[in-house]
Design a protein around this motif. Structure first.
Motif, PDB file in Angstrom:
ATOM      1  N   THR A 105     -51.438  -4.370 -68.902  1.00  0.00           N
ATOM      2  CA  THR A 105     -50.464  -3.247 -69.110  1.00  0.00           C
ATOM      3  C   THR A 105     -50.588  -2.455 -67.896  1.00  0.00           C
ATOM      4  N   ASN A 141     -48.766   3.346 -76.860  1.00  0.00           N
ATOM      5  CA  ASN A 141     -48.027   1.792 -76.851  1.00  0.00           C
ATOM      6  C   ASN A 141     -49.081   1.060 -76.088  1.00  0.00           C
ATOM      7  N   THR A 142     -49.418   1.209 -74.798  1.00  0.00           N
ATOM      8  CA  THR A 142     -50.160   0.237 -73.955  1.00  0.00           C
ATOM      9  C   THR A 142     -51.480   0.104 -74.545  1.00  0.00           C
ATOM     10  N   ASN A 166     -49.409   1.783 -67.982  1.00  0.00           N
ATOM     11  CA  ASN A 166     -48.798   2.695 -68.588  1.00  0.00           C
ATOM     12  C   ASN A 166     -48.272   3.629 -67.465  1.00  0.00           C
ATOM     13  N   LYS A 185     -43.234   0.654 -82.078  1.00  0.00           N
ATOM     14  CA  LYS A 185     -44.731   1.012 -81.514  1.00  0.00           C
ATOM     15  C   LYS A 185     -45.046   2.278 -81.817  1.00  0.00           C
ATOM     16  N   ASP A 230     -40.686  -1.352 -71.698  1.00  0.00           N
ATOM     17  CA  ASP A 230     -39.940  -0.453 -72.373  1.00  0.00           C
ATOM     18  C   ASP A 230     -38.679  -0.158 -71.894  1.00  0.00           C
ATOM     19  N   ASP A 284     -44.941   0.493 -70.443  1.00  0.00           N
ATOM     20  CA  ASP A 284     -44.355   1.554 -71.229  1.00  0.00           C
ATOM     21  C   ASP A 284     -45.206   2.812 -70.742  1.00  0.00           C
ATOM     22  N   SER A 315     -38.331  -1.695 -77.409  1.00  0.00           N
ATOM     23  CA  SER A 315     -37.828  -0.299 -77.258  1.00  0.00           C
ATOM     24  C   SER A 315     -37.765   0.255 -78.653  1.00  0.00           C
TER      25      SER A 315
END
Length: 202
Positions: A181, A170-171, A183, A141, A8, A165, A104
């Motif tokens: 992921t 989003n994650t 976060n 997202k 991100d 991100d 993004s």
């Protein structure tokens, strides 16, 4: 083994004050515009309305505000881009160990501000193998379609992909598609600590 890292932008590389735009708009109208702001932001980030249409919508809500005041309020959430994060991604790019992608939720006014105010933006952008902004690809997202687009575009194996991100929605979507992921918490964590915090993946 991780082969691709998807980053991100906001609150990963560039610092944000996410409440600033709402606060500045309130100062112009003396009234909260939370719902309207959220709806316009979603449309604008997905490229479904243009910059003139965004400004026109705000001028209907805040008739006394000038275009300059509205653009200032819109961009108020953008803060600084610490140089050590640029150096981190430059080093990562130079090592060529991973495919690097930026993904993004962004919009024309924000990216224009960044181009004008972050002198090393071209160097930053050049670090990535692909650079996706939501308003340019008309996807945003946390909808799964944007992740599916990137996975298909680059023929990525989700189990070999890490997505970073600061927004949990989003994650969560990325994780549901099989990606690893992170976060990240922008208050307590820095993207430059990636290989320490996620050492189990590397």
């Amino acid at each position: 083994m991780i082969k691709t890292i998807i980053f991100d932008f906001g609150d990963v590389f560039i610092n944000l004050d996410k409440s600033a735009t709402e606060r500045e708009l309130y100062n112009l109208k003396n009234e909260k515009l939370t719902t309207e702001l959220r709806e316009l932001n979603m449309l604008y980030e997905a490229g479904k309305i243009t910059t003139p249409e965004l400004i026109e919508s705000f001028q209907k809500l805040i008739p006394n505000a000038s275009e300059k005041q509205l653009i200032y309020a819109w961009n108020a959430l953008l803060l600084d881009f610490p140089k050590h994060r640029l150096e981190f991604i430059q080093k990562l790019a130079s090592e060529q160990r991973y495919q690097l992608i930026l993904l993004s939720n962004n919009n024309e006014l924000h990216i224009n501000w960044i181009k004008e105010n972050i002198s090393f933006f071209p160097e930053f952008r050049s670090c990535f193998d692909a650079f996706y902004l939501s308003h340019e690809i008309n996807l945003r997202k946390p909808e799964p379609y944007i992740f599916e687009f990137v996975l298909k575009q680059h023929q990525l194996n989700p189990s070999e992909t890490l997505f970073i991100d600061d927004t949990k929605d989003n994650t969560d979507t990325a994780a549901a598609l099989g990606m690893h992921t992170w976060n990240n918490n922008p208050v307590t964590e820095d993207v430059t600590d990636l290989f320490t915090i996620k050492s189990d993946l590397f």
